[in-house]
Write a protein that holds these residues in place. Structure first.
Motif, short mmCIF file in Angstrom:
data_model
loop_
_atom_site.label_atom_id
_atom_site.label_comp_id
_atom_site.label_asym_id
_atom_site.label_seq_id
_atom_site.Cartn_x
_atom_site.Cartn_y
_atom_site.Cartn_z
N GLY A 134 0.82 -1.20 0.00
CA GLY A 134 0.00 0.00 0.00
C GLY A 134 0.84 1.24 0.00
N ALA A 135 0.20 2.36 0.31
CA ALA A 135 0.92 3.63 0.31
C ALA A 135 0.22 4.61 1.24
CB ALA A 135 0.97 4.20 -1.10
N SER A 136 0.89 5.70 1.52
CA SER A 136 0.31 6.70 2.41
C SER A 136 0.78 8.08 2.00
CB SER A 136 0.72 6.44 3.85
OG SER A 136 2.10 6.72 3.99
N SER A 137 0.03 9.09 2.46
CA SER A 137 0.50 10.47 2.33
C SER A 137 -0.06 11.24 3.52
CB SER A 137 0.03 11.09 1.01
OG SER A 137 -1.37 11.09 0.93
N HIS A 138 0.58 12.33 3.85
CA HIS A 138 0.19 13.11 5.04
C HIS A 138 0.22 14.57 4.65
CE1 HIS A 138 0.33 14.61 9.19
NE2 HIS A 138 -0.22 13.46 9.50
N HIS A 139 -0.92 15.22 4.73
CA HIS A 139 -1.04 16.57 4.18
C HIS A 139 0.02 17.57 4.68
CE1 HIS A 139 -2.93 20.14 2.50
NE2 HIS A 139 -2.76 20.70 3.66
N PRO A 140 0.11 17.81 6.01
CA PRO A 140 1.07 18.83 6.45
C PRO A 140 2.51 18.47 6.11
CG PRO A 140 -0.43 18.26 8.22
CD PRO A 140 -0.64 17.26 7.14
N ALA A 141 2.84 17.21 6.23
CA ALA A 141 4.22 16.79 5.95
C ALA A 141 4.56 16.97 4.47
CB ALA A 141 4.41 15.33 6.36
N THR A 142 3.61 16.64 3.60
CA THR A 142 3.85 16.73 2.17
C THR A 142 3.89 18.19 1.71
OG1 THR A 142 2.57 14.71 2.01
CG2 THR A 142 3.14 15.78 -0.03
N GLU A 143 2.92 18.98 2.20
CA GLU A 143 2.86 20.38 1.80
C GLU A 143 4.17 21.07 2.08
OE1 GLU A 143 0.30 22.47 0.33
OE2 GLU A 143 -0.15 20.42 -0.22
N ARG A 144 4.71 20.83 3.24
CA ARG A 144 5.90 21.57 3.63
C ARG A 144 7.09 21.15 2.78
NH1 ARG A 144 8.13 20.35 9.53
NH2 ARG A 144 10.27 20.19 8.93
#
Lengths: 335, 151, 130
Positions: A134-144
């Motif tokens: 699978g996979a994941s993403s995290h909004h605040p971590a990615t945005e920065r």
């Protein structure tokens, strides 16, 4: 077995035995919210850094997937995963905790399908029995990492997308009972549509999605009408419209759908829709998985699209190369 | 499908930015921010021993302080999404750039995190602000020496 | 909603320019030549002036569009006054703070001693650079 030019046919019928999807607080408003396994109240609940929180999302999703598959963590042979942060650190750190043999993959937002393809291949070859992928993403971590600080007031254009906070993992096993099976997969080519705007990912990724879908249909001798749904990962509303216009197929209007475009419904706050590796993983492993299991759909093509850019490359004026991996899932009623 | 056809499709599907409406919004938001700033200037002139010239410093400090609170509570990005350049150009936009970067990099510690990244966005404002101030002063000096304008 | 917007815009435009000239000298009838010079100026909307034996303070209200030449106007007026009153120290400024301070002096009708004290204060205030 590789059919032709990147399309793999699975004869041993690897199946998605169970799934686990954990999302963040913003995703409560999602169109798919009812299908998610767990919705957390905060993006970082234990006052940890956002990157640590991302790891915890992954651990949670994996645990849920394993529990729902009635398996033990020790029995999982390989853990395959990816995310969007530098050097895949959240997934690496989650793998440290899970202590399962680990393969890290990166195709940006297409990582979800890439890990699924690799997992299926491992099952197919008979070298593994149970695989977490699978996979994941995290909004605040990615945005920065990719854009500006979260609280920085930059006006987003209508084509911008919102990286979702979500982790979606699936437990792959051979011949699991009453579970969707993976019949074909098409490995994507890196396609560059000459787009340069990092706030208009839909346009950049649409050519890659088209290339993969076209090749998959050709290599499997099928047409769009054979599928209940062809769902792309995170093209967004505008990207989906571009893709539809590129196909100019009568069937493309209904059959082509996009997880990112539907994710937040019509809420204009999210502009063009959702994006991120977690977007395709969350929707494919919750909503689509449920629909397959309940027999609403019997044959679907899941196409996760990824933009292979880094903050460095677009600042250096490079175009955005993109990739799309596809997996064909079928649900067959077998005792 | 060649590149030209594709570009055409992208152009057609991409929503055009409503230029006039955006400018109007920017004018309104920027105007409101500057009006607040003017009121604060009047406040300092009235109740403290500041003249028009010296009141500018405490006013800027107060505006940045307000921007800090708005940034910390997550309101400033909402104002920015509406106002665009109207909220980016005044000193509050500068404050927002500094403060948002500081909040963001707190996780890397005080020295390397906050100290090293505070001016990540605002740094270019300082560099090009100083540079353009230099050239404006140069032009004015030349004009004064030539007798076209006076100081 | 739109109507309200239009009405308020019109009101704003109307109230923006009131052309009342406000002129005051304290103590009054002290210097008729001063009044004469100040009344001649066409770049200002009004003035406040306070004077004692040594100093003359003039706070002028410069017309909106003339404010770009603020310093020139101040200097010009100062020169004119210096010619008329060679034995006095003169301060001409368009600063709001000084105007408000002078208004305070006029409202309070300060006596001579207090007056020179306040005048010194205002002078030092306007000299401050930062």
């Amino acid at each position: 077995m590789v059919n032709a030019f990147g399309t793999i046919q699975f004869k041993e019928m690897p199946s998605i035995a169970s799934t686990g999807v954990v999302v963040g607080p913003v995703e409560k408003e999602s169109f798919f919210a009812d299908s998610f396994d767990e919705i957390l109240e905060l993006e970082n609940e234990k006052e940890e850094s956002y990157e640590q929180a991302n790891s915890r999302f992954i651990e949670k999703a994996c645990t849920i997937a394993v529990q729902q598959g009635r398996e033990q963590m020790e029995n999982i042979d390989v853990f395959i995963g990816g995310d969007l942060i530098n050097q895949l650190s959240p997934t690496n750190f989650a793998a440290r905790k899970l202590a399962i043999p680990f393969l890290g993959v990166f195709s940006a937002c297409a990582s979800s399908m890439e890990s699924l393809i690799l997992g299926s291949l491992l099952l197919e070859s008979g070298n593994a029995k149970s695989i977490l992928a699978g996979a994941s993403s995290h909004h605040p971590a990615t945005e920065r990492q990719f854009r500006y600080p979260i609280e920085y007031g930059a006006q987003k254009p209508g084509s911008a997308q919102w990286t979702v906070t979500a982790a979606g993992f699936a437990l792959l096993q051979k011949h699991a009972k009453n579970a969707p099976i993976i019949t074909h997969a098409t490995i994507g080519r890196v396609v560059d549509g000459g787009q340069k705007n990092p706030l208009h990912m839909g346009a950049a990724m649409a050519p890659a999605a088209r290339d993969t879908i076209e090749r998959h249909l050709k290599n499997t001798n099928s047409s769009m009408a054979d599928y209940d749904v062809i769902m792309t990962g995170d093209l967004g509303k505008i990207g989906l419209n571009i893709l539809k216009e590129m196909f100019q197929d009568e069937d493309s209007g209904v059959i082509l759908q996009d997880a990112g475009a539907q994710f937040y419904g019509e809420n204009s706050f999210f502009n063009s829709g959702a994006s991120g590796a977690g977007c395709s993983a969350a929707v494919f492993f919750s909503y689509m998985y449920d629909q397959l299991k309940n027999g609403v759909f019997s044959r679907v093509l899941l196409v996760a699209t990824g933009a292979l850019l880094s903050p460095l490359t677009f600042q250096q004026g490079e175009t955005i190369p993109c990739i799309a991996h596809a997996i064909e899932c079928r649900m067959e009623k077998r005792g | 499908m060649d590149q030209k056809q594709f570009d055409k499709i992208v152009d057609k599907q991409t929503p055009k930015a409503p230029l006039f409406v955006n400018m109007l919004k920017a004018f309104l938001v920027g105007g409101i921010i500057c009006t607040v700033g003017q009121l604060i200037t009047f406040f300092y002139i009235r109740f403290f021993p500041f003249t028009e010239r010296t009141a500018a410093n405490p006013t800027v400090a107060t505006m940045v302080f307000i921007a800090m609170i708005l940034t910390g509570t997550g309101l400033y990005k909402k104002i920015s999404q509406f106002g665009g350049a109207g909220s980016a150009v005044p000193v509050t936009g500068f404050g927002n750039a500094v403060i948002s970067a500081s909040i963001e990099h707190k996780s890397e510690g005080y020295v390397l995190g906050i100290g090293g990244n505070m001016f990540k966005l605002a740094g270019s404002v300082i560099v090009f602000g100083v540079l353009s101030a230099f050239f404006v002063a140069l032009i004015k000096t030349i004009l004064v020496k030539m007798g076209v304008v006076s100081w | 909603m739109k109507k309200i917007l239009y009405i308020s815009l019109v009101l704003l435009l109307l109230t923006a320019c009131s052309n009342e000239r406000e002129e005051a000298i304290y103590p009054a009838e002290e210097a008729p030549q001063l009044e004469e010079i100040l009344n001649k100026q066409d770049t200002i909307n009004g003035y406040r002036s306070v004077l004692n034996d040594e100093d003359i303070l003039v706070a002028i209200d410069i017309k909106r569009m003339k404010r770009f030449n603020k310093e020139k106007i101040e200097k010009n007026l100062k020169k004119q006054l210096e010619e008329k009153f060679p034995d006095k120290e003169i301060l001409v400024t368009g600063d709001l703070k000084v105007r408000w301070e002078l208004e305070k002096v006029m409202d309070n009708q300060l006596n001579t001693e207090k007056l020179s004290e306040t005048i010194e204060e205002i002078k030092s205030l306007s000299k401050e650079e930062t």
